[in-house]
Scaffold this active site. Structure first.
Site, PDB file in Angstrom:
ATOM      1  N   LYS A 152       0.857  -1.179   0.000  1.00  0.00           N
ATOM      2  CA  LYS A 152       0.000   0.000   0.000  1.00  0.00           C
ATOM      3  C   LYS A 152       0.896   1.233   0.000  1.00  0.00           C
ATOM      4  O   LYS A 152       1.960   1.233   0.620  1.00  0.00           O
ATOM      5  CB  LYS A 152      -0.897   0.033   1.243  1.00  0.00           C
ATOM      6  CG  LYS A 152      -1.661   1.343   1.435  1.00  0.00           C
ATOM      7  CD  LYS A 152      -2.367   1.411   2.779  1.00  0.00           C
ATOM      8  CE  LYS A 152      -2.980   2.792   3.003  1.00  0.00           C
ATOM      9  NZ  LYS A 152      -3.665   2.912   4.298  1.00  0.00           N
ATOM     10  N   GLU A 175      -8.219  12.135  12.877  1.00  0.00           N
ATOM     11  CA  GLU A 175      -7.440  10.954  13.247  1.00  0.00           C
ATOM     12  C   GLU A 175      -6.496  11.240  14.408  1.00  0.00           C
ATOM     13  O   GLU A 175      -5.527  11.992  14.268  1.00  0.00           O
ATOM     14  CB  GLU A 175      -6.639  10.439  12.050  1.00  0.00           C
ATOM     15  CG  GLU A 175      -5.929   9.135  12.331  1.00  0.00           C
ATOM     16  CD  GLU A 175      -5.614   8.344  11.069  1.00  0.00           C
ATOM     17  OE1 GLU A 175      -5.086   7.228  11.194  1.00  0.00           O
ATOM     18  OE2 GLU A 175      -5.903   8.836   9.971  1.00  0.00           O
TER      19      GLU A 175
END
Length: 420
Positions: A175, A220
């Site tokens: 990723k 976050e």
């Protein structure tokens, strides 16, 4: 030879209720960390700790520990954010030209759980008059900024996604998170607290931050350390909100069942657990993510909780956690190299840690997302204050370049709307 830390005098006392924290910080250089009206803001500078990549300076963690150990602290309130506190923003990449910095304000005003306080900080050896306790200053006139294409165009971004997919297919990475930028300006003299206020009002469930010209609203939490307990919130996997109630339910359900997004999220959770496990005696995360609703998007989210096994500070854990797979990719070192190769700009502090740390090592840190960097020290009166906004998306096998581009457009919305 490392210079000795100054001895700071710190005094915190309770004050009457504060309705709005932002008027207590500087219009031109705001320092703020708020969520749902609670938090801290700062004014003036008592001390700074700065790190430039490649300059050989000791880590900020070590220098902060020495500064805190030397401080003379009187704290009559004893809440998170009281006593000696530094606001921090750190560069994403060790090779970044943008400095990492901890700023200790001269004055801090805070609010939490219905209680408010003021902290004054000064160097014991400084014989000058202390910075006066700041009265709230009304917001300046409304202003609007302009944003246009940055160094990474929409077409260039899709080409970078295709190149990332080739790297994934070749086994270079599993990723990689790729960002793009928008660049523009705001008028010289603009009251930047207005941007922070707009973000906090429109996105109350996020951390609204302003540190050294970096202003944004992050959903976050990288890590919170409080009295030996730690928490974190991992976000990875995104879907746009639906146009109506039925479409919104479908968008949430689609995200929760998306194999591509679930794989991306699992990468991110594993990276956080792996970083925290050596520093904890208990660590837990939910087996499956939940869908977190924000005004513009749905996110897959997982909360992590644990107990520290030693004396690690919030900054120590930030250093261990950053960069997570949620903002870099996996394997981390290989993903960083792909980012350097495919992004035609320096991210600066975008997707880096932002937050605060206190004298005991406790603190709250988020990942600098949904943000823009204002170049406060390079202002041309005619051109205004230069600003760069950033947004990114996680690329895994099966990602579609056009879909990832659309995701960045959705993520730009908070900052673009607030600048309008």
């Amino acid at each position: 030879m490392t210079p000795s830390a100054p001895r700071l005098r710190v005094e915190t006392r309770e004050i009457d209720a504060v309705e709005d924290l932002l008027p207590y910080t500087s219009p031109s250089h705001p320092l703020a960390w708020t969520r749902k009206g609670d938090g801290i803001v700062g004014f003036g500078v008592a001390h700074t700790l700065v790190h430039h990549a490649g300059h050989g300076t000791p880590p900020l963690t070590d220098r902060w520990s020495r500064l805190a150990a030397a401080a003379d602290v009187r704290d009559d309130v004893d809440l998170p954010g009281t006593g000696l506190v530094a606001f921090g923003t750190l560069a994403f990449d060790d090779d970044s030209a943008r400095r990492s910095i901890l700023i200790v304000p001269s004055v801090i005003v805070g609010r939490r759980g219905g209680r408010a306080w003021i902290t004054t900080i000064s160097d014991v050896a400084d014989t000058r008059d202390p910075v006066p306790v700041r009265l709230p200053e009304p917001y300046g006139p409304h202003w609007a900024g302009t944003l246009g294409p940055g160094e990474q165009t929409a077409g260039g971004y899709m080409e970078s996604v295709r190149a990332a997919l080739q790297a994934i297919a070749a086994g270079e990475v599993g990723k990689v998170v790729l960002a793009r930028d928008l660049r523009g300006s705001v008028p010289a003299g603009a009251d930047l607290r207005r941007l922070a206020r707009a973000l906090s009002q429109d996105y109350p469930d996020t951390w609204t931050f302003a540190v050294d010209g970096l202003i944004g609203a992050s959903p976050e939490t990288l890590v919170t350390v409080r009295g030996g307990s730690i928490t974190a919130r991992v976000l990875a996997g995104t879907a746009s909100r639906g146009a109506d109630a039925d479409a919104d339910v479908a968008a949430s359900a689609g995200l929760a069942s998306s194999a591509k997004d679930l794989d991306e999220h699992e990468f991110a959770v594993r990276s956080v657990l792996a970083a925290l496990r050596p520093h904890t005696r208990a660590l837990a995360a939910a087996e499956a993510p939940f869908t977190l609703k924000l005004p513009n998007v749905w996110h897959l989210a997982t909360d992590v909780e644990g107990e520290l096994a030693g004396a690690a500070s919030a900054l120590d854990l930030v250093r261990e956690l950053h960069p997570t797979a949620a903002v870099a990719g996996t394997p981390t070192a290989a993903a960083i190299e792909v980012i350097r190769r495919l992004e035609p700009f320096d991210r600066g502090r975008y997707a880096g840690p932002v937050g605060w740390i206190d004298g005991t090592g406790d603190g709250e840190w988020a990942i600098a997302l949904r943000c823009a960097q204002f170049d406060l020290d390079a202002t041309d009166t005619a051109a205004g204050i230069a600003v760069t906004a950033y947004a990114g998306a996680g690329i895994v096998a099966g990602s579609d370049p056009e879909t990832e581009l659309l995701e960045t457009r959705v993520k730009f919305r908070p900052i673009v709307d607030a600048l309008a």
